[in-house]
Design a protein around this motif. Structure first.
Motif, PDB file in Angstrom:
ATOM      1  N   PRO A  28       1.557 -10.488  13.764  1.00 58.30           N
ATOM      2  CA  PRO A  28       2.885 -11.088  13.582  1.00 58.30           C
ATOM      3  C   PRO A  28       3.771 -10.298  12.617  1.00 58.30           C
ATOM      4  N   ALA A  29       4.914  -9.843  13.115  1.00 57.25           N
ATOM      5  CA  ALA A  29       5.836  -9.046  12.310  1.00 57.25           C
ATOM      6  C   ALA A  29       6.364  -9.829  11.115  1.00 57.25           C
ATOM      7  N   GLU A  30       6.537 -11.145  11.270  1.00 63.94           N
ATOM      8  CA  GLU A  30       7.066 -11.946  10.153  1.00 63.94           C
ATOM      9  C   GLU A  30       6.073 -12.027   9.004  1.00 63.94           C
ATOM     10  N   VAL A  31       4.785 -11.906   9.273  1.00 66.20           N
ATOM     11  CA  VAL A  31       3.778 -11.887   8.207  1.00 66.20           C
ATOM     12  C   VAL A  31       3.801 -10.542   7.493  1.00 66.20           C
ATOM     13  N   LEU A  32       3.945  -9.466   8.265  1.00 65.70           N
ATOM     14  CA  LEU A  32       3.918  -8.122   7.689  1.00 65.70           C
ATOM     15  C   LEU A  32       5.160  -7.837   6.848  1.00 65.70           C
ATOM     16  N   ALA A  33       6.302  -8.454   7.191  1.00 65.39           N
ATOM     17  CA  ALA A  33       7.565  -8.191   6.491  1.00 65.39           C
ATOM     18  C   ALA A  33       7.502  -8.731   5.072  1.00 65.39           C
ATOM     19  N   ALA A  34       7.105  -7.878   4.133  1.00 61.75           N
ATOM     20  CA  ALA A  34       6.952  -8.246   2.731  1.00 61.75           C
ATOM     21  C   ALA A  34       6.653  -6.979   1.938  1.00 61.75           C
ATOM     22  N   THR A  35       6.491  -7.124   0.641  1.00 62.38           N
ATOM     23  CA  THR A  35       6.010  -6.038  -0.212  1.00 62.38           C
ATOM     24  C   THR A  35       4.553  -6.320  -0.527  1.00 62.38           C
ATOM     25  N   TRP A  36       3.696  -5.319  -0.294  1.00 58.71           N
ATOM     26  CA  TRP A  36       2.249  -5.453  -0.476  1.00 58.71           C
ATOM     27  C   TRP A  36       1.772  -4.389  -1.457  1.00 58.71           C
ATOM     28  N   SER A  37       0.834  -4.742  -2.319  1.00 56.68           N
ATOM     29  CA  SER A  37       0.309  -3.784  -3.290  1.00 56.68           C
ATOM     30  C   SER A  37      -1.171  -4.053  -3.540  1.00 56.68           C
ATOM     31  N   ASP A  38      -1.939  -2.981  -3.710  1.00 49.24           N
ATOM     32  CA  ASP A  38      -3.371  -3.151  -3.993  1.00 49.24           C
ATOM     33  C   ASP A  38      -3.649  -3.340  -5.484  1.00 49.24           C
ATOM     34  N   VAL A  39      -2.630  -3.159  -6.308  1.00 46.94           N
ATOM     35  CA  VAL A  39      -2.734  -3.439  -7.740  1.00 46.94           C
ATOM     36  C   VAL A  39      -1.620  -4.420  -8.080  1.00 46.94           C
ATOM     37  N   ASN A  40      -1.658  -5.017  -9.236  1.00 45.27           N
ATOM     38  CA  ASN A  40      -0.624  -5.989  -9.599  1.00 45.27           C
ATOM     39  C   ASN A  40       0.624  -5.306 -10.121  1.00 45.27           C
TER      40      ASN A  40
END
Length: 153
Positions: A28-40
């Protein structure tokens, strides 16, 4: 038969002579549309501070920013070794099953200690691909290419 049982499909990228075996339904594209990071750390807000050495990081950090309009940013930082570098990408993405195709990519690369600009806004001719391995809605985490990333916003 195996692919039908796993509800998978074949897609071909004719310009690159690549054959994909993937899930029939797109992530789902709406789930992917965000900022993601492996660290805080949101690497995009402190990008200039990272390049200047003012911000300390773990030995490896990755952040993606996926927009609803199909554009993205990627920032990867590797420090504390022989090959310290920062890679910053901007471009477009398309979801195909559980595969993310990145294209029209422009790269800025810093290397060394202290960081020195190697190239800025270099167009990468070939697309590249990442795989969505897993998604945990309860914890707001996504696994891309084997790394768990947390939703930042």
């Amino acid at each position: 038969l195996l692919m039908a049982a796993l509800e998978m499909d074949i897609a071909e990228e004719s310009t690159e002579d690549i054959l994909f075996i993937q899930y029939k339904k797109d992530f789902p594209a709406e789930v992917l549309a965000a900022t993601w990071s492996d660290v805080n750390t949101d690497l995009f807000t402190g990008f200039k501070d990272i390049a200047s050495g003012l911000v300390g990081l773990s030995s490896f950090a990755t952040s993606y920013m996926f927009e609803k309009d199909g554009t993205y940013k990627l920032c990867m930082v590797s420090v504390g070794g022989f090959y310290d570098k920062i890679i910053h990408h901007t471009g477009k993405y398309k979801i195909m099953g559980n595969t993310i195709m990145f294209y029209d990519v422009v790269e800025t690369l810093y290397k060394g200690n202290p960081f020195m600009l190697v190239h800025e806004n270099k167009y990468l001719e070939k697309p590249y691909y990442d795989f969505i391995d897993n998604y945990n809605a309860q914890e707001n985490k996504i696994k891309i290419n084997g790394f768990w990333l947390n939703r930042k916003k």
